[in-house]
Write a protein that holds these residues in place. Structure first.
Motif, PDB file in Angstrom:
ATOM      1  N   ALA A 133       1.215   4.298  -2.848  1.00 52.70           N
ATOM      2  CA  ALA A 133       0.896   5.325  -2.655  1.00 52.70           C
ATOM      3  C   ALA A 133       2.115   6.885  -2.802  1.00 52.70           C
ATOM      4  O   ALA A 133       2.261   7.588  -3.295  1.00 52.70           O
ATOM      5  CB  ALA A 133       0.777   5.363  -0.891  1.00 52.70           C
ATOM      6  N   LEU A 159      -3.149   7.647  -1.055  1.00 46.88           N
ATOM      7  CA  LEU A 159      -2.986   6.872   0.051  1.00 46.88           C
ATOM      8  C   LEU A 159      -4.428   6.295   0.822  1.00 46.88           C
ATOM      9  O   LEU A 159      -4.925   5.552   1.051  1.00 46.88           O
ATOM     10  CB  LEU A 159      -2.549   6.793   2.336  1.00 46.88           C
ATOM     11  N   SER A 208       0.515   3.051  -9.603  1.00 52.14           N
ATOM     12  CA  SER A 208       0.599   2.986  -8.782  1.00 52.14           C
ATOM     13  C   SER A 208      -0.073   1.254  -8.155  1.00 52.14           C
ATOM     14  O   SER A 208       0.752   0.597  -7.331  1.00 52.14           O
ATOM     15  CB  SER A 208      -0.768   3.583  -7.650  1.00 52.14           C
ATOM     16  N   ILE A 252       0.804  -1.452  -0.052  1.00 46.66           N
ATOM     17  CA  ILE A 252       0.005   0.483   0.454  1.00 46.66           C
ATOM     18  C   ILE A 252       0.787   1.113  -0.139  1.00 46.66           C
ATOM     19  O   ILE A 252       0.553   2.661  -0.749  1.00 46.66           O
ATOM     20  CB  ILE A 252      -1.052  -0.162   1.281  1.00 46.66           C
ATOM     21  N   LEU A 253       1.738   1.209   0.748  1.00 46.32           N
ATOM     22  CA  LEU A 253       2.796   2.560   1.201  1.00 46.32           C
ATOM     23  C   LEU A 253       3.130   2.355  -0.533  1.00 46.32           C
ATOM     24  O   LEU A 253       3.846   4.079  -0.525  1.00 46.32           O
ATOM     25  CB  LEU A 253       3.965   2.617   1.765  1.00 46.32           C
ATOM     26  N   PHE A 281       1.020  11.942  -1.768  1.00 41.75           N
ATOM     27  CA  PHE A 281       0.756  10.778  -1.110  1.00 41.75           C
ATOM     28  C   PHE A 281      -0.534  10.573  -0.091  1.00 41.75           C
ATOM     29  O   PHE A 281      -1.078   9.712   0.230  1.00 41.75           O
ATOM     30  CB  PHE A 281       2.494  10.728  -0.001  1.00 41.75           C
TER      31      PHE A 281
END
Length: 173
Positions: free
Chosen positions: A18, A40, A131, A14-15, A36
């Protein structure tokens, strides 16, 4: 221990996902921080549930990540940016870098308006795909593999393999 590893690898994925939009603005800019945070939130609201649905069906593949990432980014932007508003009498012009251009005249988009709409929709879709691919790569590098139907190559481009994997898992459960 397995659940902790799954949680940590999903969090890292996930990070990473983002971080992709933030990297477009440069690491140290305020716009990168905003990108970001927005990415997120977008991933947590739309991306994570989609990932969990695909994972439950045994369909987490590079191509499903690209496709779902594109759709999750492009569809909301397309709906929010739809330029056609008949009867509203609204007009919109903007500087395109060279001259003033009419994008909407009396609620009807011009050719430049449709071009701008398609460019932004596909641009956000491509960003969503990038992404989602970053998510998939990190998740995959953490050792996750999706089961496939026996005898099927692991990275086949067939949706039938996802459906077959879900059916095989359901029979074995």
């Amino acid at each position: 221990m397995k659940h902790l590893r799954t949680f940590v690898s999903t969090l890292l994925a996930i990070l990473a996902a983002a971080a992709v939009p933030a990297l477009l603005f440069g690491i140290e800019s305020d716009a990168a921080c905003l990108a970001f945070i927005l990415a997120l939130a977008w991933i947590l609201v739309l991306g994570l549930p989609t990932f969990l649905i695909l994972k439950g069906r045994g369909c987490v593949r590079w191509w499903s990540a690209l496709f779902s990432g594109f759709l999750l980014a492009a569809i909301p932007i397309a709906l929010l940016g739809w330029p056609y508003h008949p009867g509203g009498g609204m007009s919109f012009s903007a500087w395109d870098g060279h001259r003033m251009v009419d994008y909407v005249v009396n609620g009807i988009p011009t050719r430049a308006g449709w071009r701008q709409f398609l460019t932004s929709t596909f641009g956000f879709g491509a960003l969503g795909s990038a992404s989602a691919l970053a998510f998939w790569l990190v998740w995959r590098l953490c050792g996750h593999r999706e089961p496939v139907v026996p005898g099927t190559p692991p990275e086949t481009l067939s949706l039938a393999s996802c459906q077959g994997a879900a059916q095989t898992r359901a029979r074995n459960a």
